[in-house]
Design a protein around this motif. Structure first.
Motif, PDB file in Angstrom:
ATOM      1  N   LEU A 112      40.772  52.218  31.129  1.00  0.00           N
ATOM      2  CA  LEU A 112      40.425  53.179  32.158  1.00  0.00           C
ATOM      3  C   LEU A 112      40.044  54.491  31.491  1.00  0.00           C
ATOM      4  CD1 LEU A 112      43.482  52.469  34.489  1.00  0.00           C
ATOM      5  CD2 LEU A 112      41.118  51.765  34.951  1.00  0.00           C
ATOM      6  N   ALA A 113      39.330  55.336  32.199  1.00  0.00           N
ATOM      7  CA  ALA A 113      39.019  56.653  31.655  1.00  0.00           C
ATOM      8  C   ALA A 113      40.268  57.522  31.601  1.00  0.00           C
ATOM      9  CB  ALA A 113      37.934  57.327  32.491  1.00  0.00           C
ATOM     10  N   ASN A 114      41.208  57.290  32.514  1.00  0.00           N
ATOM     11  CA  ASN A 114      42.466  58.039  32.557  1.00  0.00           C
ATOM     12  C   ASN A 114      43.634  57.069  32.443  1.00  0.00           C
ATOM     13  OD1 ASN A 114      41.354  60.756  33.196  1.00  0.00           O
ATOM     14  ND2 ASN A 114      40.604  59.673  34.991  1.00  0.00           N
ATOM     15  N   GLU A 115      44.800  57.606  32.080  1.00  0.00           N
ATOM     16  CA  GLU A 115      45.951  56.741  31.822  1.00  0.00           C
ATOM     17  C   GLU A 115      46.949  56.785  32.981  1.00  0.00           C
ATOM     18  OE1 GLU A 115      47.449  60.744  30.509  1.00  0.00           O
ATOM     19  OE2 GLU A 115      45.547  59.646  30.587  1.00  0.00           O
ATOM     20  N   PRO A 116      47.603  55.660  33.286  1.00  0.00           N
ATOM     21  CA  PRO A 116      48.749  55.703  34.203  1.00  0.00           C
ATOM     22  C   PRO A 116      49.851  56.560  33.591  1.00  0.00           C
ATOM     23  CG  PRO A 116      48.071  53.432  33.753  1.00  0.00           C
ATOM     24  CD  PRO A 116      47.392  54.307  32.751  1.00  0.00           C
ATOM     25  N   TYR A 117      50.765  57.041  34.423  1.00  0.00           N
ATOM     26  CA  TYR A 117      51.865  57.825  33.865  1.00  0.00           C
ATOM     27  C   TYR A 117      53.065  57.784  34.802  1.00  0.00           C
ATOM     28  CZ  TYR A 117      49.861  61.419  36.983  1.00  0.00           C
ATOM     29  OH  TYR A 117      49.355  62.104  38.062  1.00  0.00           O
ATOM     30  N   VAL A 217      32.063  69.655  33.433  1.00  0.00           N
ATOM     31  CA  VAL A 217      32.135  68.239  33.826  1.00  0.00           C
ATOM     32  C   VAL A 217      33.338  67.629  33.131  1.00  0.00           C
ATOM     33  CG1 VAL A 217      30.941  66.027  33.910  1.00  0.00           C
ATOM     34  CG2 VAL A 217      29.613  68.153  33.980  1.00  0.00           C
ATOM     35  N   PRO A 218      34.327  67.090  33.874  1.00  0.00           N
ATOM     36  CA  PRO A 218      35.494  66.466  33.249  1.00  0.00           C
ATOM     37  C   PRO A 218      35.093  65.321  32.317  1.00  0.00           C
ATOM     38  CG  PRO A 218      35.875  66.818  35.589  1.00  0.00           C
ATOM     39  CD  PRO A 218      34.426  67.101  35.346  1.00  0.00           C
ATOM     40  N   HIS A 219      35.929  65.057  31.313  1.00  0.00           N
ATOM     41  CA  HIS A 219      35.642  64.018  30.327  1.00  0.00           C
ATOM     42  C   HIS A 219      35.374  62.665  30.971  1.00  0.00           C
ATOM     43  CE1 HIS A 219      37.931  66.515  27.115  1.00  0.00           C
ATOM     44  NE2 HIS A 219      36.649  66.707  27.010  1.00  0.00           N
ATOM     45  N   GLY A 331      38.347  59.041  15.251  1.00  0.00           N
ATOM     46  CA  GLY A 331      39.406  59.826  15.869  1.00  0.00           C
ATOM     47  C   GLY A 331      39.568  59.478  17.337  1.00  0.00           C
ATOM     48  N   PRO A 332      40.679  59.898  17.938  1.00  0.00           N
ATOM     49  CA  PRO A 332      40.983  59.557  19.340  1.00  0.00           C
ATOM     50  C   PRO A 332      40.297  60.506  20.320  1.00  0.00           C
ATOM     51  CG  PRO A 332      42.809  60.773  18.400  1.00  0.00           C
ATOM     52  CD  PRO A 332      41.811  60.600  17.288  1.00  0.00           C
ATOM     53  N   TRP A 333      39.010  60.334  20.483  1.00  0.00           N
ATOM     54  CA  TRP A 333      38.216  61.222  21.333  1.00  0.00           C
ATOM     55  C   TRP A 333      38.268  60.738  22.785  1.00  0.00           C
ATOM     56  CZ3 TRP A 333      35.607  65.517  19.459  1.00  0.00           C
ATOM     57  CH2 TRP A 333      35.608  65.650  18.064  1.00  0.00           C
ATOM     58  N   TRP A 334      38.738  61.596  23.650  1.00  0.00           N
ATOM     59  CA  TRP A 334      38.930  61.232  25.054  1.00  0.00           C
ATOM     60  C   TRP A 334      37.624  60.876  25.748  1.00  0.00           C
ATOM     61  CZ3 TRP A 334      42.873  59.681  27.663  1.00  0.00           C
ATOM     62  CH2 TRP A 334      42.895  59.776  29.047  1.00  0.00           C
ATOM     63  N   VAL A 335      36.557  61.646  25.485  1.00  0.00           N
ATOM     64  CA  VAL A 335      35.315  61.470  26.216  1.00  0.00           C
ATOM     65  C   VAL A 335      34.638  60.137  25.890  1.00  0.00           C
ATOM     66  CG1 VAL A 335      33.779  62.551  24.527  1.00  0.00           C
ATOM     67  CG2 VAL A 335      33.244  62.705  26.965  1.00  0.00           C
ATOM     68  N   LEU A 336      34.990  59.505  24.750  1.00  0.00           N
ATOM     69  CA  LEU A 336      34.354  58.245  24.368  1.00  0.00           C
ATOM     70  C   LEU A 336      34.994  57.026  25.018  1.00  0.00           C
ATOM     71  CD1 LEU A 336      33.838  58.787  20.520  1.00  0.00           C
ATOM     72  CD2 LEU A 336      32.206  59.208  22.374  1.00  0.00           C
ATOM     73  N   LEU A 337      36.216  57.188  25.560  1.00  0.00           N
ATOM     74  CA  LEU A 337      36.976  56.020  26.006  1.00  0.00           C
ATOM     75  C   LEU A 337      36.248  55.193  27.055  1.00  0.00           C
ATOM     76  CD1 LEU A 337      40.673  57.248  26.213  1.00  0.00           C
ATOM     77  CD2 LEU A 337      39.784  55.368  24.833  1.00  0.00           C
TER      78      LEU A 337
END
Length: 398
Positions: A112-117, A217-219, A331-337
């Motif tokens: 997903l673009a965002n993570e559960p939490y 624009v959000p990631h 690296g752990p780039w958020w926008v690429l996920l």
């Protein structure tokens, strides 16, 4: 249908998915605030004739639904143990982990673009799980392997133009890094526009921008846009800064993966920050996620690494021997996920605005055009390389 974060409060939004016995409809309207957090919404879900109220909240910068409420609508045998949620969805087992954008459905991994939490004693699932993922994959939809195979078949067809999504980092209320009076958001937008203009001259390239003005624009919306456009390549442009070392200069290209150095981790952490959530995304993308999902072995990771090499070669040729080639890194780039699931994706750090000379170069029209021409050359050369390597194999059915 894509969830519109900008049209939530006081609006009505509807989505529906129908896959065999599963039918979900949600009607969303505004509701009172939740424990002092940003205003959530309430919705009603209908599954096999049964209506269930769902709360759509936004504790961070994206919409989430409560897993307990979602369970009453679509999950069977749902249970939370520690940071894991396990449930039956259709005929397969679903496993989500708090803090990880990756999850397992049946024998396949997804992201997903965002993570559960976990928050307030509840397990929260990104609303995109319902609006975007479920309609595509639940109950008989095309498996990801088939989706990726179709995408590759299109990319290796010489008669099919490539759709290249160009992402100018930051923007609007997020200026990015600042040095020598130069704002990252301005420099990268100018380069992105110049790159679009260069690629529009190529007959077999169809470029598009995630933003064409000074807007935020959000990631996750950037990568979601790339997927919606059916992108063949995702290129995110950024500028670097090291305030404590103004002599630092040079260019580097990143692909998604575990950071191999503290410097790479710090660069990703800085670029992952947003006005909404600070450092939260970087903390959720740690090395073990890539190990657990085998993400580092996917074809798009390998292709991202390869394309990054083409970028570095083109920039080195354009900038000359006097400018350091800082190499290809991961690296752990958020926008690429989000984009990586469908296409090769890279981040290009075009130079250091903390360096006086590089800030002047990147702020100049001639410097911006030179960088854009180099990246455009990397795109077209890489496309030729992909077709040469894969077209024969596709034609043979391998």
């Amino acid at each position: 249908m894509r969830w519109d974060n900008g049209a939530v409060s006081g609006t009505r939004c509807r989505w529906r998915t129908s896959r065999g016995a599963l039918a979900l409809a949600v009607l969303v309207t505004a509701s009172p605030s939740l424990s002092g957090q940003a205003m959530p919404e309430r919705g009603e879900a209908e599954v096999a004739g049964r209506r269930t109220a769902l709360r759509v909240a936004s504790h961070r910068s994206f919409g989430v639904v409560n897993a307990n409420e979602l369970a009453s609508a679509v999950f069977d045998d749902e249970a939370v143990s520690g940071s894991f949620l396990r449930a039956r969805l259709g005929a397969r087992e679903l496993v989500l982990e708090a803090g990880s954008p990756f999850f397992v459905y049946g024998d396949r991994s997804f992201q997903l673009a965002n993570e559960p939490y976990l928050w307030g004693g509840s397990f929260w699932v990104p609303v995109e799980f319902v609006t975007a993922w479920m309609p595509a994959y639940v109950e008989g939809a095309a498996p990801p392997a088939a989706v990726m195979a179709d995408a590759r078949a299109r990319r290796v067809d010489p008669a099919q133009p490539w759709r290249v999504v160009i992402d100018a980092g930051h923007g609007g209320r997020d200026p990015g890094t600042i040095g020598n009076g130069t704002r990252e958001k301005d420099v990268v937008l100018a380069i992105a526009r110049a790159l679009r203009d260069e690629l529009e001259e190529e007959e077999m390239i169809r470029p598009t921008l995630t933003r064409d003005s000074d807007v935020y624009v959000p990631h996750d919306e950037r990568s979601a846009f790339a997927v919606e456009q059916g992108g063949d390549l995702f290129v995110s442009i950024h500028a670097n800064s090291v305030p404590s070392a103004s002599s630092a200069r040079g260019f580097e290209t990143y692909f998604l993966g575990p950071a191999r150095s503290e410097e790479a981790r710090e660069v990703a952490l800085r670029e992952n920050r947003t006005p909404d959530v600070g450092d939260a995304p970087a903390g959720s993308v740690d090395d073990r996620l890539f190990i657990l999902t085998g993400l580092d072995r996917t074809e798009n990771i390998a292709e991202s690494r390869r394309f990054a090499g083409f970028v570095q070669n083109a920039l080195r040729e354009a900038r000359g021997r006097g400018i350091p080639d800082r190499g290809v890194k991961q690296g752990p780039w958020w926008v690429l996920l989000g984009a990586l699931a469908r296409m090769p994706s890279v981040i290009i750090e075009v130079g250091f605005v903390s360096n006086r000379d590089e800030a002047a170069y990147l702020s100049s029209g001639s410097g911006q055009r030179e960088v854009a021409r180099a990246i455009a050359r990397a795109v077209t050369t890489y496309r030729d390389d992909v077709i040469r390597r894969f077209a024969g194999a596709e034609g043979d059915g391998n």
